[in-house]
Scaffold this motif. Structure first.
Motif, PDB file in Angstrom:
ATOM      1  N   PRO A   1       0.838  -1.212   0.000  1.00  0.00           N
ATOM      2  CA  PRO A   1       0.000   0.000   0.000  1.00  0.00           C
ATOM      3  C   PRO A   1       0.865   1.250   0.000  1.00  0.00           C
ATOM      4  O   PRO A   1       1.927   1.292   0.628  1.00  0.00           O
ATOM      5  N   ASN A   2       0.411   2.279  -0.711  1.00  0.00           N
ATOM      6  CA  ASN A   2       1.135   3.542  -0.763  1.00  0.00           C
ATOM      7  C   ASN A   2       0.861   4.379   0.487  1.00  0.00           C
ATOM      8  O   ASN A   2      -0.158   4.228   1.148  1.00  0.00           O
ATOM      9  N   TRP A   3       1.801   5.252   0.770  1.00  0.00           N
ATOM     10  CA  TRP A   3       1.702   6.189   1.901  1.00  0.00           C
ATOM     11  C   TRP A   3       1.641   7.585   1.281  1.00  0.00           C
ATOM     12  O   TRP A   3       2.628   8.261   1.124  1.00  0.00           O
ATOM     13  N   THR A   4       0.439   8.016   0.908  1.00  0.00           N
ATOM     14  CA  THR A   4       0.284   9.192   0.045  1.00  0.00           C
ATOM     15  C   THR A   4       0.172  10.511   0.797  1.00  0.00           C
ATOM     16  O   THR A   4       0.372  11.574   0.216  1.00  0.00           O
ATOM     17  N   HIS A   5      -0.199  10.450   2.090  1.00  0.00           N
ATOM     18  CA  HIS A   5      -0.478  11.649   2.865  1.00  0.00           C
ATOM     19  C   HIS A   5       0.351  11.661   4.153  1.00  0.00           C
ATOM     20  O   HIS A   5       0.939  10.644   4.525  1.00  0.00           O
ATOM     21  N   TYR A   6       0.367  12.792   4.810  1.00  0.00           N
ATOM     22  CA  TYR A   6       0.860  12.834   6.186  1.00  0.00           C
ATOM     23  C   TYR A   6       0.083  11.817   7.013  1.00  0.00           C
ATOM     24  O   TYR A   6      -1.140  11.765   6.959  1.00  0.00           O
ATOM     25  N   LYS A   7       0.790  10.971   7.735  1.00  0.00           N
ATOM     26  CA  LYS A   7       0.217   9.873   8.512  1.00  0.00           C
ATOM     27  C   LYS A   7      -0.504   8.841   7.640  1.00  0.00           C
ATOM     28  O   LYS A   7      -1.303   8.047   8.119  1.00  0.00           O
ATOM     29  N   GLY A   8      -0.255   8.877   6.332  1.00  0.00           N
ATOM     30  CA  GLY A   8      -0.642   7.769   5.471  1.00  0.00           C
ATOM     31  C   GLY A   8      -1.917   7.909   4.688  1.00  0.00           C
ATOM     32  O   GLY A   8      -2.026   7.402   3.577  1.00  0.00           O
ATOM     33  N   ASP A   9      -2.950   8.566   5.260  1.00  0.00           N
ATOM     34  CA  ASP A   9      -4.243   8.606   4.577  1.00  0.00           C
ATOM     35  C   ASP A   9      -4.972   9.906   4.887  1.00  0.00           C
ATOM     36  O   ASP A   9      -4.473  10.763   5.628  1.00  0.00           O
ATOM     37  N   ASN A  10      -6.176  10.073   4.328  1.00  0.00           N
ATOM     38  CA  ASN A  10      -6.939  11.305   4.505  1.00  0.00           C
ATOM     39  C   ASN A  10      -7.323  11.573   5.958  1.00  0.00           C
ATOM     40  O   ASN A  10      -7.434  12.722   6.384  1.00  0.00           O
ATOM     41  N   GLY A  11      -7.542  10.499   6.716  1.00  0.00           N
ATOM     42  CA  GLY A  11      -7.909  10.662   8.119  1.00  0.00           C
ATOM     43  C   GLY A  11      -6.721  10.818   9.038  1.00  0.00           C
ATOM     44  O   GLY A  11      -6.897  11.023  10.243  1.00  0.00           O
ATOM     45  N   LEU A  12      -5.492  10.697   8.487  1.00  0.00           N
ATOM     46  CA  LEU A  12      -4.232  10.842   9.224  1.00  0.00           C
ATOM     47  C   LEU A  12      -4.075   9.772  10.303  1.00  0.00           C
ATOM     48  O   LEU A  12      -3.467   9.999  11.355  1.00  0.00           O
ATOM     49  N   SER A  13      -4.613   8.565  10.044  1.00  0.00           N
ATOM     50  CA  SER A  13      -4.697   7.539  11.081  1.00  0.00           C
ATOM     51  C   SER A  13      -3.372   6.890  11.424  1.00  0.00           C
ATOM     52  O   SER A  13      -3.225   6.267  12.484  1.00  0.00           O
ATOM     53  N   GLY A  14      -2.385   6.959  10.518  1.00  0.00           N
ATOM     54  CA  GLY A  14      -1.105   6.299  10.774  1.00  0.00           C
ATOM     55  C   GLY A  14      -1.080   4.829  10.401  1.00  0.00           C
ATOM     56  O   GLY A  14      -0.115   4.125  10.715  1.00  0.00           O
ATOM     57  N   PHE A  15      -2.117   4.361   9.715  1.00  0.00           N
ATOM     58  CA  PHE A  15      -2.175   2.962   9.305  1.00  0.00           C
ATOM     59  C   PHE A  15      -2.719   2.876   7.882  1.00  0.00           C
ATOM     60  O   PHE A  15      -3.790   3.409   7.592  1.00  0.00           O
ATOM     61  N   THR A  16      -1.977   2.197   6.989  1.00  0.00           N
ATOM     62  CA  THR A  16      -2.438   1.980   5.615  1.00  0.00           C
ATOM     63  C   THR A  16      -2.479   0.508   5.246  1.00  0.00           C
ATOM     64  O   THR A  16      -2.954   0.157   4.164  1.00  0.00           O
ATOM     65  N   GLY A  17      -1.943  -0.340   6.106  1.00  0.00           N
ATOM     66  CA  GLY A  17      -1.775  -1.749   5.755  1.00  0.00           C
ATOM     67  C   GLY A  17      -0.398  -2.048   5.197  1.00  0.00           C
ATOM     68  O   GLY A  17      -0.101  -3.203   4.855  1.00  0.00           O
ATOM     69  N   ALA A  18       0.468  -1.037   5.109  1.00  0.00           N
ATOM     70  CA  ALA A  18       1.845  -1.259   4.660  1.00  0.00           C
ATOM     71  C   ALA A  18       2.643  -1.909   5.781  1.00  0.00           C
ATOM     72  O   ALA A  18       2.493  -1.564   6.955  1.00  0.00           O
TER      73      ALA A  18
ATOM     74  N   VAL B   1       5.220   6.523  -2.640  1.00  0.00           N
ATOM     75  CA  VAL B   1       4.228   6.059  -3.615  1.00  0.00           C
ATOM     76  C   VAL B   1       4.942   5.322  -4.739  1.00  0.00           C
ATOM     77  O   VAL B   1       5.877   5.858  -5.344  1.00  0.00           O
ATOM     78  N   ASP B   2       4.505   4.089  -5.019  1.00  0.00           N
ATOM     79  CA  ASP B   2       5.006   3.316  -6.158  1.00  0.00           C
ATOM     80  C   ASP B   2       6.531   3.293  -6.222  1.00  0.00           C
ATOM     81  O   ASP B   2       7.143   3.488  -7.280  1.00  0.00           O
ATOM     82  N   GLY B   3       7.144   3.081  -5.070  1.00  0.00           N
ATOM     83  CA  GLY B   3       8.594   2.927  -5.028  1.00  0.00           C
ATOM     84  C   GLY B   3       9.375   4.216  -5.015  1.00  0.00           C
ATOM     85  O   GLY B   3      10.612   4.191  -5.080  1.00  0.00           O
ATOM     86  N   VAL B   4       8.694   5.358  -4.912  1.00  0.00           N
ATOM     87  CA  VAL B   4       9.379   6.654  -4.872  1.00  0.00           C
ATOM     88  C   VAL B   4       9.091   7.328  -3.534  1.00  0.00           C
ATOM     89  O   VAL B   4       7.941   7.418  -3.091  1.00  0.00           O
ATOM     90  N   LEU B   5      10.142   7.787  -2.890  1.00  0.00           N
ATOM     91  CA  LEU B   5      10.069   8.473  -1.604  1.00  0.00           C
ATOM     92  C   LEU B   5      10.144   9.978  -1.848  1.00  0.00           C
ATOM     93  O   LEU B   5      11.055  10.467  -2.527  1.00  0.00           O
ATOM     94  N   TYR B   6       9.185  10.732  -1.268  1.00  0.00           N
ATOM     95  CA  TYR B   6       9.140  12.190  -1.418  1.00  0.00           C
ATOM     96  C   TYR B   6       9.258  12.838  -0.034  1.00  0.00           C
ATOM     97  O   TYR B   6       8.628  12.386   0.925  1.00  0.00           O
ATOM     98  N   PHE B   7      10.031  13.904   0.053  1.00  0.00           N
ATOM     99  CA  PHE B   7      10.134  14.625   1.323  1.00  0.00           C
ATOM    100  C   PHE B   7      10.659  16.040   1.074  1.00  0.00           C
ATOM    101  O   PHE B   7      11.383  16.307   0.110  1.00  0.00           O
ATOM    102  N   GLY B   8      10.267  16.940   1.956  1.00  0.00           N
ATOM    103  CA  GLY B   8      10.799  18.298   1.941  1.00  0.00           C
ATOM    104  C   GLY B   8      11.998  18.397   2.862  1.00  0.00           C
ATOM    105  O   GLY B   8      12.326  17.465   3.603  1.00  0.00           O
TER     106      GLY B   8
END
Length: 893
Positions: free
Chosen positions: A146-163, A577-584
């Motif tokens: 599973p991708n980690w697309t948002h801060y804390k992983g998802d729209n709800g910021l739950s910290g869990f995506t199944g990754a 996302v899809d094998g690419v890590l993004y960060f500021g």
């Protein structure tokens, strides 16, 4: 006279011997001398301020080594009962006044604090922390993670995506993410002047031959609990005049705080002589630019005060000139948004702005404020001019973002020549370095990795060389030896004889070089974004290295004696996302790297630091910047090519993206909803104060926390306020999360709540006296994982941080474990909880099911080298990614 000299050296020898009597040295000579003094002489009020300050720095010094500070918690509590958190909130920025009774108590607290920390130092030496290793098998990669697309992983910021997270706690790679350190060395004779961003140390005079310090300029922080954010930082390039060395402060807390001055330091002694107000510069701008000569001091200015109500967050848009003798303001002239440091040439000022106007300004004329006669001339270039202008006896020289290099007559602004290079980099905020004028040549580097050598008279291109990365720093040269540094940390030695030719390439370190290079007839000096100064001779032979922040080395880690002043720096949260890590990064760049190898794929330069996560949606990446500029960015996730920008002001928190809309909090108090495809503003709502925390989304609602002490639930399509909830304090670093119509709500205080997301009704509340829930929680499988601070420490660095496992239905505490404090926990597919810490250097993998004694099991620990500030881990395909204040993004497998 001889007797006085003998007594002085005898006293110095006695002090050094006393420091040597310390059984367990701290690594800080000033502190160890003070430890002896405290043993021999109880603290009196005259000594309190410095001793208290050094006590707190000692606490953090021990934390970096994983020391047990349990005994210091009571000291912190006692201090907290007397000392205010922040004088801006309580006393309009004026120092706190203490009664005689309070003074006696405070002096005793410091003496007791030194005893408590002596015990911690002894325990650390005799029983150093054991980093637990994993006995788990290696993880087998799954390409469908599973991708980690948002801060804390998802729209709800739950910290869990199944990754799945890491299993073994070993380093896969680490990627350098230094500070926006553009402070260059300044050489006068055999002395090098170097800025330091420390809370205690701010400026060094160094012997150019050895790197030994001649003197150190020091400051003592105000007595308050919020010291790390309230103490000024020096990130400017020093200006050396006949009798003084000058620097410009930056930091936090706006214009009621202390970070707003030009500081004048005695060149012989290193003592501060005076301070003259220049206006607050937010530390995330990274470049508190100024210039000065014996007559004038000039500097860019914009009202940067996020503490104000309403918040004011301007880019630099004016140039101010002050009289050096009196400190009085001579003039103040608006030129529009500028990222170009002004240059003073006698009575003339050269500066440019973001829309490409270049100005020659008269410093010496007495005119009414808006008089256009202040401008000797103006010239419009083809693109933004965001880098400093160079000049010689006849011309000024600069490059713009359209790829043009110019030479103008410095008295009239008439163009002498221009040259357009091929393929200017669209991902660069400043395509060109500052030019170097040398022996009839103009030498300039580019973000297209090219170095250009022009004939300075006619603009003819005489040479062009390809470097291994962007050239951001101004090159330097002596005779026919040219030196160029790149963002890969490489130093090129180039011969200028006949046709330019690379003689050597030296690998200096991991970190980028942004600061201009300096050379003498013997040496080349380079400052990098890891706060290290290196000296080479003109053949490229290494001579010495010096850290620009006080430190020592231990087990391969740099242990900071001092702390970086002004506020937290390494805050960006990664996404994968899809094998690419993004960060500021703090140094203004957003990176895309291979998530397995750490290989850089592309980088994008903005105008200021990124604090939030770059958020991914539908092949695009969205991010804002805090300080310096107003643009919010959308770029192509594969290439980094800009898609659109929208002017919404400074952004601290991460955006959120859902159903074709982007939701962005702004420092100026606005919440914004934009079309994700075009950037068109769909709706905007102004709240009463800054919005620093990330929005969360569930169903048809978007939720915002604000410094105005409310949590808002809004219709995500229209912005209509469905309900608002009073918080007893504003949301800040800790962000609420939402899951299944429930909001789990931390605030910067002792309460943690669960709310009904549809109505705002409180379902349960947990209260802990003296604690601070200023950390984003996580949710998984009926449990909430929430962190709290214990003790205040230096404000941004608490004494102790604890992670709680809580029952999501009742708020009951199931267990506690070290970790968190500013960095929120996340949860892997197998239920393992991962958490970094602001109060120790460890990254923890925790099995959440309690053992027989009721505590959770630590599966393994990973040493990050230093604390984690506000960066929250991202999980992807058996890896965790988190940014540490050791200056690296760590990938853990």
């Amino acid at each position: 006279m001889k007797a006085k000299v003998f007594l002085f050296f005898l006293l110095l020898l006695t002090v050094n011997l006393q420091a040597q009597d310390i059984k367990f040295p701290s690594g800080d000579q000033e502190l160890d001398r003070m430890r002896q003094e405290v043993r021999q002489q109880p603290t009196e009020w005259e000594d309190f301020r410095l001793r208290c300050f050094k006590m707190k720095l000692w606490m953090v010094l021990l934390q970096q080594q994983g020391a047990d500070l349990t005994g210091y918690l009571d000291i912190d509590k006692r201090l907290r009962k007397i000392v205010w958190w922040n004088t801006i909130f309580w006393n309009e920025g004026k120092p706190q006044q203490f009664t005689d009774e309070q003074k006696v108590k405070l002096c005793q607290i410091v003496d007791d604090g030194f005893v408590a920390l002596e015990q911690s130092q002894e325990r650390l030496a005799e029983h150093p922390p054991v980093v637990k290793k994993s006995d788990r098998p290696a993880y087998v990669s799954n390409e469908k993670s599973p991708n980690w697309t948002h801060y804390k992983g998802d729209n709800g910021l739950s910290g869990f995506t199944g990754a799945m997270g890491p299993q073994q706690g070993e380093m896969a790679f680490k990627f350098p993410v230094g500070l926006p350190w553009e402070s260059a060395p300044v050489v006068e004779g055999e002395v090098v002047y170097l800025s330091s961003p420390g809370m205690r140390e701010t400026l060094y005079a160094v012997d150019i031959h050895t790197g030994d310090k001649i003197w150190t300029n020091r400051q003592t922080a105000e007595i308050m609990m919020d010291q790390i954010y309230n103490t000024p930082s020096n990130m400017s390039t020093p200006v050396v005049l006949e009798d003084v060395v000058m620097y410009r402060e930056c930091g936090s807390r706006g214009n009621k705080g202390p970070s707003r001055d030009l500081v004048y330091v005695d060149k012989k002694t290193g003592e501060t002589i005076k301070q003259v107000e220049a206006g607050h510069v937010d530390y995330r701008v990274g470049l508190p630019a100024f210039d000065a000569n014996e007559k004038y001091a000039i500097f860019p200015h914009g009202v940067q005060d996020i503490e104000a109500v309403p918040a004011i967050a301007q880019s630099f848009n004016r140039i101010i000139c002050r009289d050096q003798k009196t400190g009085n303001k001579l003039w103040d002239f608006n030129i529009g948004h500028t990222f170009c440091p002004p240059v003073l040439d006698g009575n003339q000022v050269y500066v440019a702005n973001q829309i490409g106007y270049v100005y020659g300004m008269r410093a010496d004329l007495k005119l009414f404020p808006a008089s256009s006669k202040r401008l000797a001339w103006q010239f419009r270039s083809k693109g933004s001019v965001n880098e400093e202008i160079a000049y010689d006896e006849h011309n000024v020289y600069f490059g713009d973002n359209a790829g043009f290099v110019y030479a103008l007559d410095k008295n009239t602004g008439v163009e002498r020549w221009s040259f357009q290079v091929k393929n200017p980099n669209p991902r660069a905020f400043r395509h060109f370095s500052k030019p170097l004028v040398h022996q009839g040549k103009l030498i300039i580097g580019g973000a297209n990795q090219e170095l250009y050598i022009f004939n300075k008279k006619n603009g003819e291109l005489e040479g062009q060389l390809c470097m291994d990365d962007w050239v951001r720093a101004q090159p330097t040269a002596q005779n026919n030896d040219l030196f160029v540094a790149t963002m890969k940390g490489s130093l090129y030695h180039i011969s200028l004889k006949n046709k330019a030719k690379i003689k050597d390439k030296i690998k200096m370190g991991d970190h980028a070089v942004l600061a201009d290079l300096v050379s003498t007839d013997q040496y080349v000096l380079v400052n990098d974004t890891d706060l290290k100064t290196r000296c080479y001779d003109l053949k490229g032979k290494f001579k010495w290295e010096l850290s620009q922040i006080a430190c020592f080395e231990k087990n391969g880690n740099r242990i900071l004696i001092d702390q970086i002043a002004g506020g937290a720096r390494f805050m960006s949260k990664p996404t994968v996302v899809d094998g690419v890590l993004y960060f500021g990064t703090p140094m203004r760049f957003v990176y895309a790297v291979d998530a397995k190898t750490g290989e850089e794929l592309w980088k994008f330069e903005a105008g200021a630091s990124q604090c939030g996560a770059p958020v991914y949606d539908q092949g695009k990446l969205y991010f804002g910047v805090h300080s310096g500029e107003d643009e919010f960015y959308c770029v192509d996730a594969k290439t980094g090519k800009p898609e659109w920008t929208q002017d919404i002001g400074w952004v601290f928190g991460s955006p959120n993206v859902s159903d074709g809309m982007v939701y962005v909090p702004s420092i100026d108090g606005n919440v914004n909803a934009m079309d994700a495809e075009t950037g068109v503003l769909i709706w905007r709502h102004r709240l009463d104060r800054s919005i620093c925390s990330e929005p969360m989304l569930e169903k048809d609602q978007v939720f915002w926390g604000s410094w105005d002490h409310y949590l808002y639930a809004m219709n995500k399509k229209t912005g209509h306020i469905n309900w608002k909830f009073p918080l007893d304090g504003g949301t800040d670093s800790g962000v609420p999360i939402v899951k299944d119509d429930r909001i789990y709500l931390p605030i910067g205080g002792p309460k943690f709540r669960c709310l009904n997301a549809l109505s705002g009704e409180v379902l349960w509340e947990y209260f802990e006296q003296g604690a601070t829930f200023n950390v984003t929680p996580a949710y998984h499988n009926g449990k909430v994982f929430a962190s709290t601070w214990r003790g205040v420490g230096l404000g941004g660095i608490c004494v102790q941080s604890i992670l709680y496992g809580m029952d999501a239905d009742t708020g009951d505490i199931l267990w506690e474990h070290p970790g968190g404090g500013l960095s929120g926990p996340v949860v892997g597919a197998d239920g393992t909880v991962y958490c970094a810490s602001v109060s120790d250097p460890f990254f923890y993998a925790i099995k959440p099911e309690p053992t027989e004694d009721g505590s959770p099991q630590t599966l393994w620990m990973y040493d990050l080298g230093n604390k984690v500030e506000e960066s929250t881990p991202a999980l992807y395909d058996g890896m965790a990614y988190v940014m540490s204040s050791d200056g690296y993004l760590h990938a853990i497998k």
